[in-house]
Scaffold this motif. Structure first.
Motif, PDB file in Angstrom:
ATOM      1  N   ALA A  15       7.541  52.104  61.666  1.00 37.94           N
ATOM      2  CA  ALA A  15       8.371  51.321  61.589  1.00 37.94           C
ATOM      3  C   ALA A  15       9.702  51.573  61.688  1.00 37.94           C
ATOM      4  N   GLY A  16      10.765  51.425  61.002  1.00 37.35           N
ATOM      5  CA  GLY A  16      11.937  51.434  61.475  1.00 37.35           C
ATOM      6  C   GLY A  16      13.254  50.569  62.336  1.00 37.35           C
ATOM      7  N   TRP A  17      11.983  49.518  62.582  1.00 39.55           N
ATOM      8  CA  TRP A  17      12.838  48.030  63.266  1.00 39.55           C
ATOM      9  C   TRP A  17      13.183  47.142  62.429  1.00 39.55           C
ATOM     10  N   ASN A  18      14.080  46.166  63.024  1.00 38.94           N
ATOM     11  CA  ASN A  18      15.553  44.750  63.447  1.00 38.94           C
ATOM     12  C   ASN A  18      15.847  45.473  61.423  1.00 38.94           C
ATOM     13  N   THR A  19      16.613  46.593  62.165  1.00 36.29           N
ATOM     14  CA  THR A  19      17.722  47.447  60.413  1.00 36.29           C
ATOM     15  C   THR A  19      18.744  46.501  60.084  1.00 36.29           C
ATOM     16  N   PRO A  20      19.044  45.819  59.604  1.00 36.62           N
ATOM     17  CA  PRO A  20      20.608  44.959  59.410  1.00 36.62           C
ATOM     18  C   PRO A  20      21.230  46.278  59.349  1.00 36.62           C
ATOM     19  N   SER A  21      22.333  44.994  60.582  1.00 40.61           N
ATOM     20  CA  SER A  21      23.691  46.140  61.577  1.00 40.61           C
ATOM     21  C   SER A  21      24.638  46.440  60.218  1.00 40.61           C
ATOM     22  N   ASN A  54       7.069  46.623  59.569  1.00 43.57           N
ATOM     23  CA  ASN A  54       7.739  47.164  60.353  1.00 43.57           C
ATOM     24  C   ASN A  54       9.320  47.289  60.288  1.00 43.57           C
ATOM     25  N   PHE A  55       9.315  46.315  59.076  1.00 39.90           N
ATOM     26  CA  PHE A  55      10.700  46.473  59.048  1.00 39.90           C
ATOM     27  C   PHE A  55      11.414  47.741  58.124  1.00 39.90           C
ATOM     28  N   LEU A  56      10.168  48.192  57.410  1.00 39.94           N
ATOM     29  CA  LEU A  56      10.965  48.941  56.381  1.00 39.94           C
ATOM     30  C   LEU A  56      11.388  50.072  57.187  1.00 39.94           C
ATOM     31  N   PRO A  57      11.919  51.025  56.642  1.00 39.64           N
ATOM     32  CA  PRO A  57      12.459  52.355  57.412  1.00 39.64           C
ATOM     33  C   PRO A  57      11.479  52.805  57.363  1.00 39.64           C
ATOM     34  N   ILE A  58      11.182  54.216  58.023  1.00 33.95           N
ATOM     35  CA  ILE A  58      10.460  55.240  58.615  1.00 33.95           C
ATOM     36  C   ILE A  58       9.698  56.074  57.093  1.00 33.95           C
ATOM     37  N   LEU A  59       8.915  56.125  56.853  1.00 31.15           N
ATOM     38  CA  LEU A  59       8.890  56.772  55.043  1.00 31.15           C
ATOM     39  C   LEU A  59       7.113  57.352  55.949  1.00 31.15           C
ATOM     40  N   ALA A  60       7.146  58.431  54.468  1.00 34.33           N
ATOM     41  CA  ALA A  60       6.392  59.097  54.819  1.00 34.33           C
ATOM     42  C   ALA A  60       4.906  58.465  53.891  1.00 34.33           C
ATOM     43  N   ASP A  61       5.871  57.855  52.938  1.00 33.89           N
ATOM     44  CA  ASP A  61       5.167  56.827  51.556  1.00 33.89           C
ATOM     45  C   ASP A  61       5.611  55.829  51.861  1.00 33.89           C
ATOM     46  N   SER A  92      20.169  40.703  68.974  1.00 34.74           N
ATOM     47  CA  SER A  92      20.898  40.391  68.694  1.00 34.74           C
ATOM     48  C   SER A  92      22.324  41.035  67.823  1.00 34.74           C
ATOM     49  N   ASP A  93      23.183  40.422  67.468  1.00 32.41           N
ATOM     50  CA  ASP A  93      24.215  41.620  66.774  1.00 32.41           C
ATOM     51  C   ASP A  93      23.413  41.342  65.163  1.00 32.41           C
ATOM     52  N   ASN A  94      22.709  40.695  64.317  1.00 29.94           N
ATOM     53  CA  ASN A  94      22.130  41.206  63.260  1.00 29.94           C
ATOM     54  C   ASN A  94      21.400  42.074  62.950  1.00 29.94           C
ATOM     55  N   THR A  95      21.139  42.408  63.392  1.00 24.41           N
ATOM     56  CA  THR A  95      20.123  43.955  63.826  1.00 24.41           C
ATOM     57  C   THR A  95      20.042  45.007  65.103  1.00 24.41           C
ATOM     58  N   VAL A  96      19.492  45.968  64.394  1.00 26.68           N
ATOM     59  CA  VAL A  96      19.117  47.456  64.867  1.00 26.68           C
ATOM     60  C   VAL A  96      18.042  47.889  64.829  1.00 26.68           C
ATOM     61  N   PHE A  97      18.409  49.699  65.258  1.00 25.94           N
ATOM     62  CA  PHE A  97      16.583  49.898  64.972  1.00 25.94           C
ATOM     63  C   PHE A  97      17.334  51.408  64.239  1.00 25.94           C
ATOM     64  N   ILE A  98      16.371  51.919  63.560  1.00 27.87           N
ATOM     65  CA  ILE A  98      16.241  53.383  63.310  1.00 27.87           C
ATOM     66  C   ILE A  98      15.479  54.068  64.005  1.00 27.87           C
ATOM     67  N   TYR A  99      16.715  55.268  64.599  1.00 28.96           N
ATOM     68  CA  TYR A  99      16.039  56.236  66.293  1.00 28.96           C
ATOM     69  C   TYR A  99      14.831  57.039  65.341  1.00 28.96           C
ATOM     70  N   ASN A 100      13.916  56.472  66.056  1.00 32.06           N
ATOM     71  CA  ASN A 100      12.634  57.251  65.413  1.00 32.06           C
ATOM     72  C   ASN A 100      12.453  59.069  66.308  1.00 32.06           C
ATOM     73  N   TYR A 101      13.139  60.151  65.937  1.00 35.53           N
ATOM     74  CA  TYR A 101      13.355  60.703  66.108  1.00 35.53           C
ATOM     75  C   TYR A 101      12.049  62.338  66.270  1.00 35.53           C
ATOM     76  N   ASN A 102      10.806  61.333  66.124  1.00 33.23           N
ATOM     77  CA  ASN A 102      10.182  62.309  65.177  1.00 33.23           C
ATOM     78  C   ASN A 102       8.792  61.342  66.375  1.00 33.23           C
ATOM     79  N   ASN A 103       8.769  60.464  66.773  1.00 31.85           N
ATOM     80  CA  ASN A 103       8.180  59.247  67.480  1.00 31.85           C
ATOM     81  C   ASN A 103       8.548  58.663  68.223  1.00 31.85           C
ATOM     82  N   ARG A 104       8.623  59.353  69.452  1.00 35.18           N
ATOM     83  CA  ARG A 104       8.740  58.478  70.127  1.00 35.18           C
ATOM     84  C   ARG A 104       8.613  57.422  71.293  1.00 35.18           C
ATOM     85  N   GLY A 105       6.607  57.047  70.890  1.00 34.90           N
ATOM     86  CA  GLY A 105       6.171  56.469  71.545  1.00 34.90           C
ATOM     87  C   GLY A 105       6.333  54.498  71.634  1.00 34.90           C
TER      88      GLY A 105
END
Lengths: 509, 1012
Positions: free
Chosen positions: A317-323, A294-301, A84-97
């Protein structure tokens, strides 16, 4: 004499040899029956009250996978919210899996996606377990009250799972009895109308069999859940009077005074909760949730987010990021905003939003103790507002304001009574109140707005990817967000199509 | 009337004549004595001597002397394994000097068959035997490694180089869908549950491979995949023998076949370029790639040259009543991957006691101890931290050892690849060990009841106990999940203990009778076998720190136990008949009852029949040296495969617990559907063969054709999940196999320079005739099996290069996310778009070789010997899945050097293999396609050995000494770019997918054999 003695002794020897052969051959019947010692065999199950109690608990297990335990289970939130329009995702540059999750958001998903099989399979596992109970419980002999309770739960969960399937996949097989042979495992798709008919019948019967919340064990569904489901079904079918009738029977619930308290593991199964998926972070239970990670930004820690232990990177992670659209949709002064969304700066992020609702900490990464709210009383009130409004009844505003102007929101009551305007306001209220609870996509679909809204958002993303958290110079694929009629349903998982050549894939996939 | 002979002092029967050891009598004997030597003048102890036409006989003593009573005018037959038999007519001379000519085989040789022995020339089935002599020298720990290339129709591959593991044996292309495809291994009559990995090869006397139904059907429901009969060494006639054999060598990873990963400078250049191509700022560390040199070669960092050592000591002694043989072995293999090893200590004692000439008993006992250290080496990096592939993907900029000698635990993002552990550290700190204690033992009594009738009872047991330990400290991790020493929650441990036994009791009666020219032998028997295993496994978490590695330090311990049992009760019967050794017939049947099958299907019958015709015994075919032997044979029979798990016919209730309001409640659910009709797989097999020898047997040619149909395949079929279940275990599906096997053995030269060659080639084919639900194809990881086609073909998109230009892009079908410079696939269904599903996925290639071949050449010149063994396969395809990562265009991993030649612009399109690094790289990276597929043909020189024997007969302390140099896995000729073209062969439906494995090392060893 000597000769005959010799002959005699030969005979003896042969006799001995033959009897050894016979002896070793005689122990064969029991010898070949080896029953498993470490498990109960199915033939001895579904007999006693205890058996049905155990089986009832077992029915709830796939719900945890349906809503997300483990990193592979992303169907519910990816298909219900991130689409939906509520959330998007953070493009995971380093892990495209994990690209098949992106595809769900970008409308370029296909029948091989992990999300669709996660949802489809777990719904049918629930249905299969419910069918086992329903096919055997009438023949078992034990206390009728308990029998009604277990039967009601099985009927509710079967209806709930079919509703989930019909919402996301349309026409699917309607299995109501467990197969007893290989041949019976293959069933055709049923028309959507038949599935709805069964859902309504099951939910209605469940409501009549189940006890009230007050007399039900905490965490198990009560009749309020069955009436809410029934109301939800009728709302989806735009059967407003029937919806109203069902929803008015949801009794014994009230709103909590603090919005954040709804999501606090300390308040599981609270007064507002009608149906929530039960998790537990006790390490030996193997029943923890981890959607918060899963919903946090991608973080080293992830330990930089208060409440989480310092530790391993959550590169998944980096999913369901509020739009940006959702963030802007909160009215000024809405106390729910800060309790729903937080922002993080650091590790290369500048004020990146993330879902705060479920961030209540963890003891051992990435296992959290959060339950997932499926139905809570606030939604019943908003459903009632909708049902009343569609019938032109003035109580709509009252129900809407019970949620909107509840002290926990910090907002003032709405006074508009125009049906059309109110229709939009009710949907807006649902968007805010039920944000990140997997309601938005289906709301957009049933109100006929999905294509237009998501196409528009897609254009915005393509025009300004960085606003939607894409790194510099990364853009969504050209074919993404090409939202059309076909996207209102998801593709049926490839596996099922292969196993049943008569299966019809949803149009366009 | 009958009168027994006094038993000669050195009366002794060789193993191979056991069954002919009936009491004998004949009138008017004279005592013949003599001496037997080989052509080089070396004395031959243990040569069997029999009077033709009579059972019984004697053998030469340690000095090669013999003495036998024989009537004048009779014929003495001298036979000895590895030498041509000789027949000498007893004339006046009482002292014979016999010179025996060596030969690889002899037709009078007796071969081990199911439940007995048979003369090679009377065998009507497809049977091949190898003797210990052909297995010596190779410096490898496993018997199966020594068999590579030597058996026609038997595909033996080394899928992984993990010390002491990784071998696969497939007889006649055996494949099943979900049950096992391994042959049944039978050691001294005892059918093993497992394989031969932990058996000391030096204990082996002969190996017989039974291939067709007539030779295997006496093993009934376990015979479909073929049977391998192993006989261990028994004491040979002679006073006593003491032999020592030792080899020691060094193993190293051959340089060819390793992926050519970028070095530090190349990788920095790559990172710099892709940043520019994507319009991203170039990180300062890549701005000047020239500052870097080679950097870290991660594969080198985690591997080494490693020693291998083997000691074997044999003592044997045999007297009139009692004979015994003891073989002690110690094998130590350090792996070429750090911290990997295999150690084996083994002892075998085979003893026999003769009460009299009618009754004897025997006891064989073989305890073994093995210890494995196996770091998680194989597989895709994300499935477990598989060190080999992970190391390849790690940045060459990162050091594995700091300048000050300290070892970092982590390779951080700052080096340009995904954060990961330091693999050099990781391979050493993770503990993954297992110790196994095993005892294979049997005892038998054999009694000759009346003339021709022998009763045998055999009791055996196979015991095993294994303990495995695992510990992963907080300083371990995986790619994307680097170590964090401070985070004790990362620490985990496990401990597993398994105890297993199987026992066997077998009783057989054998009756042999000749009436005129009609020769019969008949066998009946009853046998039972049962197995039990129980295991306990525990996992621990919540360790306070890394210091204590055992589970007692864990705060939380989770455990579970399991018990598995099966039983088998069977009747066996066989009749062999021949007329003048010319017309041969054999019929056999086994009736098996098994605990593994459903109540409606407990018992099954497995019959077979075979016929043979020895044409050269016919009077109308003149016996001459040109055509010295010709036999035609044919067989047909039914065998089964019960190689599935236990209890599969039962639907079980399993624990499915769920929390409610923070309390975990017990729950249960049904895990499947019952199947009372579950049964074994049935294979009907036809075999036709011809054995022809020319020039006095100097050229021996064998050919076999087989055709088998496996029906009722045991298969956990996928069923629609709308049934509530994923699978249903049933008998469904049908596969057809057929093939041709040729072998040619020649003695090219005799005399001082002797040269023999053995060559075999086999062509195996298969086709699925029916499959599971709706005949739905069976998909594996990039494989498909569909009706009407060979099993397990590679499956995916058809790679079509790169959209090199705008014009090409505009005029071609496209997939989601395609752009100029991105990967291009074929639009197979022609709908104008490319999708990564069955619409455009297609069969890419066959994973089964068109043929397999093996070649052995043995040369002797005076005291030198020189042997070469080769093995090859031709025409199969392999998908190298590692390229998904080693050619990853995202800059997340280190890549192969050829990625430098990727598409950069229309003007600089590279070599057409790799697309651009900007834009949507997903379809190139994630979609299985023919891009990763290669020809898997290979020819490997498995072994080269050069030996020298010191002939110093006469000295008491030195009866024989031989020194040799041996190279194992000498060279692999292959175009396959992965490290091992034998990878993933024999995996049936899921062959041909290379997920990166432990490299098979090359071993250079020297050894000595010392007899005194």
């Amino acid at each position: 004499m000597n000769k005959s003695k010799k002959k005699y002794s030969m005979k003896i020897k042969i006799l001995i040899a033959v009897s050894v052969l016979m002896l070793s051959a005689s122990c064969s019947e029991d010898f070949l029956d080896k029953l498993p010692e470490t498990v109960v065999s199915a033939e001895n199950f579904y007999k006693t009250e205890t058996d049905f109690k155990l089986a009832t608990v077992g029915m709830y297990v796939p719900l945890r996978n349906l809503y997300g335990t483990g990193l592979a289970d992303f169907g519910a939130w990816a298909m219900g919210e991130m689409r939906s329009d509520n959330t998007v995702f953070i493009y995971n540059y380093n892990n495209r899996g994990y690209a098949d999750r992106e595809y769900v958001d970008q409308f370029i998903d296909d029948s091989n996606g992990g999300g669709v099989s996660n949802k489809y399979q777990n719904d049918y596992i629930i249905i299969g377990r419910a069918n086992q109970i329903l096919s055997k419980i009438d023949a078992a002999d034990f206390d009728q009250t308990k029998k009604n309770n277990y039967k009601g739960q099985a009927l509710f969960l079967r209806a709930f799972a079919y509703f989930d399937l019909v919402n996301y996949f349309g026409s699917v097989p309607l299995t109501l009895v467990p197969p007893t042979s290989y041949g019976e495992t293959i069933t055709p798709q049923s028309p959507v109308e038949d599935i709805y008919k069964q859902i309504i019948a099951d939910a209605t019967e469940a409501a009549s069999l189940l006890p009230t919340k007050a007399s039900q064990d905490a965490g198990f569904v009560a009749n309020g859940a069955a009436y809410t489901l029934l109301g939800n079904v009728h709302i989806t079918l735009k059967q407003w009077p029937e919806a109203e009738a069902a929803l008015l029977k949801v009794q014994g619930y009230s709103l909590l005074g603090d919005y954040a308290a709804l999501y606090d593991p300390a308040n599981k199964n609270n007064a507002e909760s009608i149906f929530e998926i039960q998790y537990l972070d006790e390490p030996t239970a193997n029943a923890a949730s981890n959607f918060a990670y899963n919903f946090l930004p991608i973080l080293a820690d992830p330990g930089v987010i208060p409440g989480f232990p310092s530790g391993s990177s959550n590169t998944y992670a980096g999913w369901n990021t509020p739009s940006p659209e959702l963030i802007a949709a909160y009215q000024p002064g809405d106390l729910r905003k800060a309790k729903s969304i937080a922002f993080y700066t650091g590790e290369g992020y500048n004020n990146i939003p993330y879902i705060k609702k479920y961030v209540t900490g963890a003891a051992i990464a990435p296992n959290t103790n959060n339950d997932w709210p499926v139905y809570r009383y606030a939604e019943v009130l908003l459903f009632l507002a909708e049902a009343m409004n569609e019938q032109g009844k003035p109580q709509a505003l009252t129900y809407l304001n019970q949620v909107h102007a509840n002290p926990r929101t910090g907002l003032t009551p709405i006074t508009i009574s125009d049906q059309t305007q109110l229709r939009d306001l009710i949907q807006e209220e649902r968007r805010i109140e039920l944000a990140f609870e997997n309601k938005r996509w289906l709301d957009l679909v049933r109100t006929g707005k999905a294509i237009q809204v998501l196409k528009a958002q897609g254009e915005n993303i393509k025009a300004n990817p960085q606003k939607y958290y894409y790194p510099v110079n990364i853009t969504p694929p050209a074919s993404s967000y090409n939202v059309s009629e076909k996207h209102l349903l998801f593709p049926i998982p490839e596996r099922e199509i292969r196993l049943n050549p008569s299966f019809k894939q949803n149009t366009g996939y | 009337m009958l009168k027994s002979l006094p038993i000669p002092k050195k009366y002794f029967y060789g193993l191979l004549l056991l069954f002919f050891a009936a009491a004998n009598a004949f009138a008017q004997n004279s005592n013949i004595t003599g001496n037997v030597k080989d052509k080089t003048g070396e004395i031959l102890p243990g040569v069997n001597i029999a009077v033709k036409g009579n059972a019984g006989g004697t053998s030469t003593d340690f000095d090669g002397n013999f003495s036998i009573a024989a009537p004048a005018g009779s014929t003495l037959v001298f036979s000895f394994l590895g030498f041509q038999s000789q027949e000498i007519k007893v004339s006046g001379s009482n002292s014979l000097k016999i010179i025996m000519s060596p030969d690889t085989k002899s037709l009078d040789e007796v071969v081990i068959v199911a439940y007995g022995t048979q003369k090679q020339k009377n065998v009507t089935g497809a049977v091949q035997t190898l003797s210990a002599a052909t297995l010596k020298d190779q410096p490898v720990p496993q018997l199966t490694q020594k068999l590579q290339g030597k058996l026609a129709g038997v595909q033996i591959t080394q899928n992984s180089g993990i010390p002491g593991q990784g071998m696969t044996m497939r007889i006649r292309g055996a494949a099943s869908i979900s049950s096992g495809s391994d042959p049944l291994y039978v050691v001294d009559g005892f059918p093993l549950q497992g394989n031969l990995a932990n058996i000391n090869p030096d204990e082996i006397e002969t190996i017989t491979v039974l291939k067709d139904a007539s030779s295997t059907s006496l093993y009934g429901s376990r015979a479909s995949n073929g049977v391998v009969l192993i006989t261990t060494k028994k004491a040979k006639a002679g006073k006593s023998q003491f032999a020592v054999s030792i080899y020691t060598g060094v193993q190293s990873i051959p340089s060819n076949g390793l992926p050519d990963m970028m070095n530090a400078q190349q990788f920095a250049q790559f990172k710099k370029e892709i940043a520019i191509e994507r319009g991203q700022p170039v990180a300062p560390e890549y701005a000047n790639p020239q500052q870097y040199g080679e950097g870290t070669d991660w594969l080198k960092a985690v591997t080494r040259d490693a020693p291998i050592t083997n000691y074997s000591i044999t003592y044997s002694s045999s007297g009139e009543k009692f004979s015994t043989s003891i073989i002690g072995g110690y094998n130590k293999v350090e792996g070429v991957l750090l911290n990997s090893s295999y150690d084996r200590i083994s002892v075998r004692m085979n003893s026999e006691y003769k009460f009299n000439d009618k009754v004897k008993i025997g006891v064989n006992a073989a305890p073994t101890y093995t210890h494995n250290k196996t770091p998680q080496s194989d597989g895709i990096w994300y499935n477990s931290p598989s060190i080999i592939q992970s190391a390849l993907l790690t940045s060459p900029l990162a050091p594995y050892k700091n300048a000050d000698g300290t070892i970092p635990t982590t390779v951080g993002w700052e080096y340009g690849t995904a954060a990961s552990p330091n693999w050099y550290n990781q391979v050493q700190i993770i503990k993954n060990t297992s110790s196994n204690v095993g005892l294979l033992s049997n005892a038998f009594i054999e009694a000759k009841l009346v003339k021709g009738l022998t009763f045998k009872s055999n009791i055996g047991v196979d015991l095993g106990n294994s303990v495995s330990d695992f510990f992963s400290p907080s300083t371990a991790g995986s790619i994307f999940n680097p170590p964090n020493e401070a985070d004790a929650s990362r620490i985990s441990g496990a401990h597993t203990n398994q105890f297993a036994y199987s026992w066997l009791w077998e009783n057989t009666l054998l009756y042999e009778k000749s009436i005129g020219s009609h020769n019969f032998d008949a066998l009946v028997g009853y046998t039972t076998q049962a197995a039990h295993s129980e295991s306990a496994s525990m996992t621990g978490s919540g360790f306070p720190d890394n210091r204590v590695e055992t589970l007692n330090a864990a705060k939380t311990i989770k455990g579970s136990t399991d018990i598995q049992e099966w039983s088998l009760a069977s009747l066996v019967a066989r009749l062999n008949y021949n007329y003048k050794n010319k017309y041969l017939f054999s019929g056999a049947i086994r009736r098996d009852g098994s605990s593994r099958f459903g109540s409606d299907n407990k018992w099954g019958n497995f019959p077979s029949a075979s016929v043979g015709w020895v044409a050269t015994e016919e009077s109308f075919i003149p016996k001459n040296n040109t055509l010295s032997f010709l036999k035609l044979r044919a067989s047909y029979g039914v065998t089964g495969n019960n190689n599935i798990g236990n209890y599969l016919q039962y639907a079980n209730v399993v624990a499915t617990n769920n929390p409610f309001n923070n309390q975990l409640l017990s729950g249960s659910s049904i895990a499947g559907l019952n199947n009372n009709e579950l049964g074994w797989e049935t294979t009907e097999q036809f075999d036709a063969g011809i054995d022809i020898n020319f020039f006095n047997d100097r050229i021996r040619f064998n050919y076999d054709y087989y055709k088998k149909t496996t029906d009722d395949l045991l298969y956990s079929v996928d069923i629609p999940i709308s049934s509530g279940f994923f699978n249903y275990t049933t008998n469904i599906g049908k596969i057809e196999f057929w093939g041709h096997e040729f072998s040619v053995s020649t003695v090219n030269f005799t005399g001082p320079f002797r040269w023999t060659t053995d060559f075999n080639i086999s062509f195996n084919r298969n086709k699925a005739l029916a499959l599971g639900t709706a005949n739905a194809a069976i998909y594996g990881d990039m494989t498909i099996t569909q009706v009407g086609q060979p099993l397990g073909q590679l499956y995916g998109l058809q790679w079509d290069g790169i959209y090199e230009t705008q014009a090409e892009y505009d005029s071609s079908p496209k997939h989601e996310g395609a752009s100029v410079g991105s990967v291009k696939y074929k639009d197979i269904n022609g709908d104008g778009v490319v999708t990564n599903d069955s619409k455009d996925q297609t069969v890419l290639g066959n994973t089964a070789p068109k043929f397999n071949l093996g070649f052995t050449s043995t040369m002797n010149y005076k005291d030198f010997d020189f042997t070469v063994v080769c093995q090859g396969a031709y025409g199969n395809k392999i998908i190298n899945t590692a390229e998904r990562f080693t050619a990853n265009l995202d800059g997340t991993f280190n890549v192969t050097t050829d990625v430098a030649n990727r598409w950069k612009s229309e003007a600089d399109p590279g070599d057409g293999k790799y697309g651009k690094a900007s834009g949507n790289t997903g379809p190139e990276r994630d979609w299985a396609s023919s891009k990763w597929m290669y020809d898997g043909s290979y020819l490997t020189i498995k072994n080269i050995t050069l030996g020298y024997s010191f002939n110093n007969a006469g000295a008491d302390y030195l009866k024989g000494l031989r020194l040799y140099l041996s190279i194992q896995q000498a060279y692999v000729f292959s175009k396959y770019p992965g490290n091992n073209p034998e990878v993933s062969a024999g995996a049936g439906l899921f062959s041909g997918v290379d997920n990166t494995t432990y490299p098979v090392p090359r071993t250079l060893a020297m050894g000595l054999n010392y007899n005194f």
